[in-house]
Write an enzyme that holds these catalytic residues in place. Sequence first.
Site, PDB file in Angstrom:
ATOM      1  N   PRO A   1      -4.618  -6.918  -6.466  1.00 21.04           N
ATOM      2  CA  PRO A   1      -4.711  -6.792  -5.019  1.00 21.04           C
ATOM      3  C   PRO A   1      -3.196  -6.889  -4.472  1.00 21.04           C
ATOM      4  O   PRO A   1      -2.560  -7.498  -4.981  1.00 21.04           O
ATOM      5  CB  PRO A   1      -5.384  -7.999  -4.694  1.00 21.04           C
ATOM      6  CG  PRO A   1      -5.586  -8.966  -5.605  1.00 21.04           C
ATOM      7  CD  PRO A   1      -5.451  -7.934  -6.847  1.00 21.04           C
ATOM      8  N   ASP A   2      -3.001  -6.326  -3.233  1.00 21.11           N
ATOM      9  CA  ASP A   2      -1.649  -6.545  -2.759  1.00 21.11           C
ATOM     10  C   ASP A   2      -1.741  -7.876  -1.771  1.00 21.11           C
ATOM     11  O   ASP A   2      -2.667  -8.561  -2.178  1.00 21.11           O
ATOM     12  CB  ASP A   2      -1.324  -5.239  -1.965  1.00 21.11           C
ATOM     13  CG  ASP A   2      -2.177  -4.983  -0.686  1.00 21.11           C
ATOM     14  OD1 ASP A   2      -3.135  -5.797  -0.316  1.00 21.11           O
ATOM     15  OD2 ASP A   2      -1.762  -4.057  -0.015  1.00 21.11           O
ATOM     16  N   PHE A   3      -0.625  -7.989  -1.358  1.00 22.43           N
ATOM     17  CA  PHE A   3      -0.779  -9.425  -0.385  1.00 22.43           C
ATOM     18  C   PHE A   3      -1.243  -9.363   0.955  1.00 22.43           C
ATOM     19  O   PHE A   3      -2.235 -10.237   1.312  1.00 22.43           O
ATOM     20  CB  PHE A   3       0.836 -10.164  -0.434  1.00 22.43           C
ATOM     21  CG  PHE A   3       1.194 -10.153  -1.758  1.00 22.43           C
ATOM     22  CD1 PHE A   3       1.083 -11.472  -2.344  1.00 22.43           C
ATOM     23  CD2 PHE A   3       1.833  -9.472  -2.492  1.00 22.43           C
ATOM     24  CE1 PHE A   3       1.285 -11.789  -3.819  1.00 22.43           C
ATOM     25  CE2 PHE A   3       2.250  -9.480  -3.849  1.00 22.43           C
ATOM     26  CZ  PHE A   3       2.058 -10.889  -4.464  1.00 22.43           C
ATOM     27  N   ARG A   4      -0.853  -8.247   1.747  1.00 21.63           N
ATOM     28  CA  ARG A   4      -1.016  -8.492   3.135  1.00 21.63           C
ATOM     29  C   ARG A   4      -1.938  -7.321   3.644  1.00 21.63           C
ATOM     30  O   ARG A   4      -2.147  -7.248   4.905  1.00 21.63           O
ATOM     31  CB  ARG A   4       0.242  -8.378   4.012  1.00 21.63           C
ATOM     32  CG  ARG A   4       1.051  -9.500   3.535  1.00 21.63           C
ATOM     33  CD  ARG A   4       2.522  -9.300   4.384  1.00 21.63           C
ATOM     34  NE  ARG A   4       3.546 -10.603   3.765  1.00 21.63           N
ATOM     35  CZ  ARG A   4       3.902 -10.497   2.625  1.00 21.63           C
ATOM     36  NH1 ARG A   4       3.921  -9.502   1.762  1.00 21.63           N
ATOM     37  NH2 ARG A   4       4.571 -11.796   2.487  1.00 21.63           N
TER      38      ARG A   4
ATOM     39  N   ASN B   1       7.061  -6.655  -7.863  1.00 17.63           N
ATOM     40  CA  ASN B   1       6.066  -6.891  -8.384  1.00 17.63           C
ATOM     41  C   ASN B   1       6.360  -7.652  -9.750  1.00 17.63           C
ATOM     42  O   ASN B   1       7.392  -7.640 -10.508  1.00 17.63           O
ATOM     43  CB  ASN B   1       5.246  -5.620  -8.709  1.00 17.63           C
ATOM     44  CG  ASN B   1       4.838  -4.817  -7.476  1.00 17.63           C
ATOM     45  OD1 ASN B   1       4.904  -5.440  -6.516  1.00 17.63           O
ATOM     46  ND2 ASN B   1       4.670  -3.652  -8.001  1.00 17.63           N
TER      47      ASN B   1
ATOM     48  N   HIS C   1      11.554 -10.381  -7.642  1.00 17.30           N
ATOM     49  CA  HIS C   1      10.873 -11.681  -7.442  1.00 17.30           C
ATOM     50  C   HIS C   1      10.392 -12.164  -8.738  1.00 17.30           C
ATOM     51  O   HIS C   1       9.495 -13.018  -8.723  1.00 17.30           O
ATOM     52  CB  HIS C   1       9.556 -11.270  -6.477  1.00 17.30           C
ATOM     53  CG  HIS C   1       9.954 -10.824  -5.228  1.00 17.30           C
ATOM     54  ND1 HIS C   1       9.050 -10.474  -3.980  1.00 17.30           N
ATOM     55  CD2 HIS C   1      11.218 -11.247  -4.657  1.00 17.30           C
ATOM     56  CE1 HIS C   1       9.584 -10.132  -3.177  1.00 17.30           C
ATOM     57  NE2 HIS C   1      11.194 -10.628  -3.199  1.00 17.30           N
TER      58      HIS C   1
ATOM     59  N   ASP D   1       3.980  -7.826 -12.137  1.00 14.44           N
ATOM     60  CA  ASP D   1       2.803  -7.295 -12.968  1.00 14.44           C
ATOM     61  C   ASP D   1       3.117  -6.752 -14.133  1.00 14.44           C
ATOM     62  O   ASP D   1       2.585  -6.419 -15.061  1.00 14.44           O
ATOM     63  CB  ASP D   1       1.781  -6.440 -12.305  1.00 14.44           C
ATOM     64  CG  ASP D   1       2.423  -5.295 -11.566  1.00 14.44           C
ATOM     65  OD1 ASP D   1       3.239  -4.627 -12.189  1.00 14.44           O
ATOM     66  OD2 ASP D   1       1.940  -5.074 -10.337  1.00 14.44           O
TER      67      ASP D   1
HETATM   68  P1  OAD Z   1       2.374  -6.354   0.835  1.00 16.84           P
HETATM   69  O1  OAD Z   1       1.021  -6.689   0.635  1.00 16.84           O
HETATM   70  O2  OAD Z   1       2.966  -6.961   1.971  1.00 16.84           O
HETATM   71  O3  OAD Z   1       2.373  -4.744   1.397  1.00 16.84           O
HETATM   72  C1  OAD Z   1       1.778  -3.611   0.420  1.00 16.84           C
HETATM   73  C2  OAD Z   1       1.995  -2.391   1.259  1.00 16.84           C
HETATM   74  O4  OAD Z   1       1.434  -1.389   0.296  1.00 16.84           O
HETATM   75  C3  OAD Z   1       0.938  -2.468   2.418  1.00 16.84           C
HETATM   76  O5  OAD Z   1       1.576  -1.713   3.577  1.00 16.84           O
HETATM   77  C4  OAD Z   1      -0.277  -1.798   2.345  1.00 16.84           C
HETATM   78  O6  OAD Z   1      -0.883  -0.618   3.243  1.00 16.84           O
HETATM   79  C5  OAD Z   1       0.416  -0.857   1.056  1.00 16.84           C
HETATM   80  N1  OAD Z   1      -0.417  -0.208   0.029  1.00 16.84           N
HETATM   81  C6  OAD Z   1      -1.466  -0.737  -0.507  1.00 16.84           C
HETATM   82  N2  OAD Z   1      -2.230   0.137  -1.298  1.00 16.84           N
HETATM   83  C7  OAD Z   1      -1.533   1.300  -1.342  1.00 16.84           C
HETATM   84  C8  OAD Z   1      -1.500   2.551  -2.295  1.00 16.84           C
HETATM   85  N3  OAD Z   1      -2.350   2.654  -3.012  1.00 16.84           N
HETATM   86  N4  OAD Z   1      -0.532   3.462  -1.832  1.00 16.84           N
HETATM   87  C9  OAD Z   1       0.208   3.112  -0.927  1.00 16.84           C
HETATM   88  N5  OAD Z   1       0.378   2.134  -0.086  1.00 16.84           N
HETATM   89  C10 OAD Z   1      -0.397   1.069  -0.479  1.00 16.84           C
HETATM   90  O7  OAD Z   1       3.064  -6.546  -0.576  1.00 16.84           O
HETATM   91  P2  OAD Z   1       4.715  -6.528  -0.801  1.00 16.84           P
HETATM   92  O8  OAD Z   1       5.387  -5.795   0.012  1.00 16.84           O
HETATM   93  O9  OAD Z   1       4.804  -6.082  -2.129  1.00 16.84           O
HETATM   94  O10 OAD Z   1       6.565 -12.342  -2.798  1.00 16.84           O
HETATM   95  O11 OAD Z   1       4.944  -7.952  -0.458  1.00 16.84           O
HETATM   96  C11 OAD Z   1       6.137  -8.427  -0.858  1.00 16.84           C
HETATM   97  C12 OAD Z   1       6.022  -9.964  -1.331  1.00 16.84           C
HETATM   98  O12 OAD Z   1       5.181 -10.749  -0.446  1.00 16.84           O
HETATM   99  C13 OAD Z   1       5.636 -10.130  -2.697  1.00 16.84           C
HETATM  100  O13 OAD Z   1       6.463  -9.627  -3.669  1.00 16.84           O
HETATM  101  C14 OAD Z   1       5.265 -11.567  -2.603  1.00 16.84           C
HETATM  102  C15 OAD Z   1       4.695 -11.516  -1.215  1.00 16.84           C
HETATM  103  O14 OAD Z   1       4.625 -12.817  -0.905  1.00 16.84           O
HETATM  104  C16 OAD Z   1       6.384 -13.350  -3.504  1.00 16.84           C
HETATM  105  O15 OAD Z   1       5.285 -13.860  -4.083  1.00 16.84           O
HETATM  106  C17 OAD Z   1       7.602 -13.941  -3.813  1.00 16.84           C
END
Ligand code: OAD
Length: 257
Positions: free
Chosen positions: A31-34, A105, A124, A107
């Site tokens: 999963p992503d974060f947001r 990431n 990170h 991962d």
């Molecule tokens: P986010 O979850 O903030 O953002 C992920 C982005 O990817 C969102 O804009 C989604 O819409 C998009 N997305 C998801 N699936 C996708 C796909 N298949 N193709 C294209 N886009 C997609 O994640 P990050 O930006 O990585 O830090 O978050 C940054 C940091 O916040 C992480 O490294 C983590 C977190 O807190 C720490 O833990 C220090």
Amino acid sequence: LTSLAKYIKSSDCGKVILMLGAGVSTSAGIPDFRSPETGLYSNLARLNLPHPEAVFEINFFRRNPVPFYTLAHELYPGRFRPTITHSFIRLLAEKELLHTCFTQNIDTLERRAGVPEDKIIEAHGSFATQRCIECNASYDDEKMKDHIFRKQIAKCNKCGGYVKPDIVFFGEDLPLNFKLAVPHLRTADLLIVMGTSLTVHPFASLAQMVDKTCPRVLINLDHVGDFGARTDDVILLGKCDDVVRMLCKELGWEEEL
Ligand code: OAD
Ligand code: ZN
């Protein structure tokens, strides 16, 4: 896409710099974060946190390391396979176009896809090394893995402080290799930002550090905050794997993915 592919193949484009976020790994099952509903931060109610990000805040961890240890075992790399997008990054490296892959990431899928380690900046951090948050003493990697899998909190052999993997928490500094690599952005011929909401600084600010003449490409499901707008930016809204597949078709790299 056609003109982007043309540019990548031209002699003007020798140094590609990438900025990656969790969106490049969602198709691997991480999963992503947001993202609303599916994002990690929408699914942490069971940890009883004051707010979701607290699980990665150093001050919160110092008071209560239990939520992080509960989650760490789910986030631990190993079970997941690299995606098409990771293969594209490996291809850029094989074709000697990749200068640096900045990733947020943890991962390790870039490495596992075969991208050379000296091209990857894990901004990170990662689970690869561990240390005490009080006295900085390093801690045995295998022992840490055992602790994480048993959800037992590791304590420093020297001072008894809590130990954590060298994942960068909110309130901590980014690794030295990140800081050393930042000036290279000015020499990039192309910046590709993929799968990140660009909400976490200083990482997000990298997108502003390329030269005014360096073309910038954003591949993401939706528009993101801190990209800023430059007239010649290329915004490709969609899933990374889909967009990358189309781009590779234009490049004639499809068979190599
Ligand atoms: P986010 O979850 O903030 O953002 C992920 C982005 O990817 C969102 O804009 C989604 O819409 C998009 N997305 C998801 N699936 C996708 C796909 N298949 N193709 C294209 N886009 C997609 O994640 P990050 O930006 O990585 O830090 O978050 C940054 C940091 O916040 C992480 O490294 C983590 C977190 O807190 C720490 O833990 C220090
Ligand atoms: Zn210690």
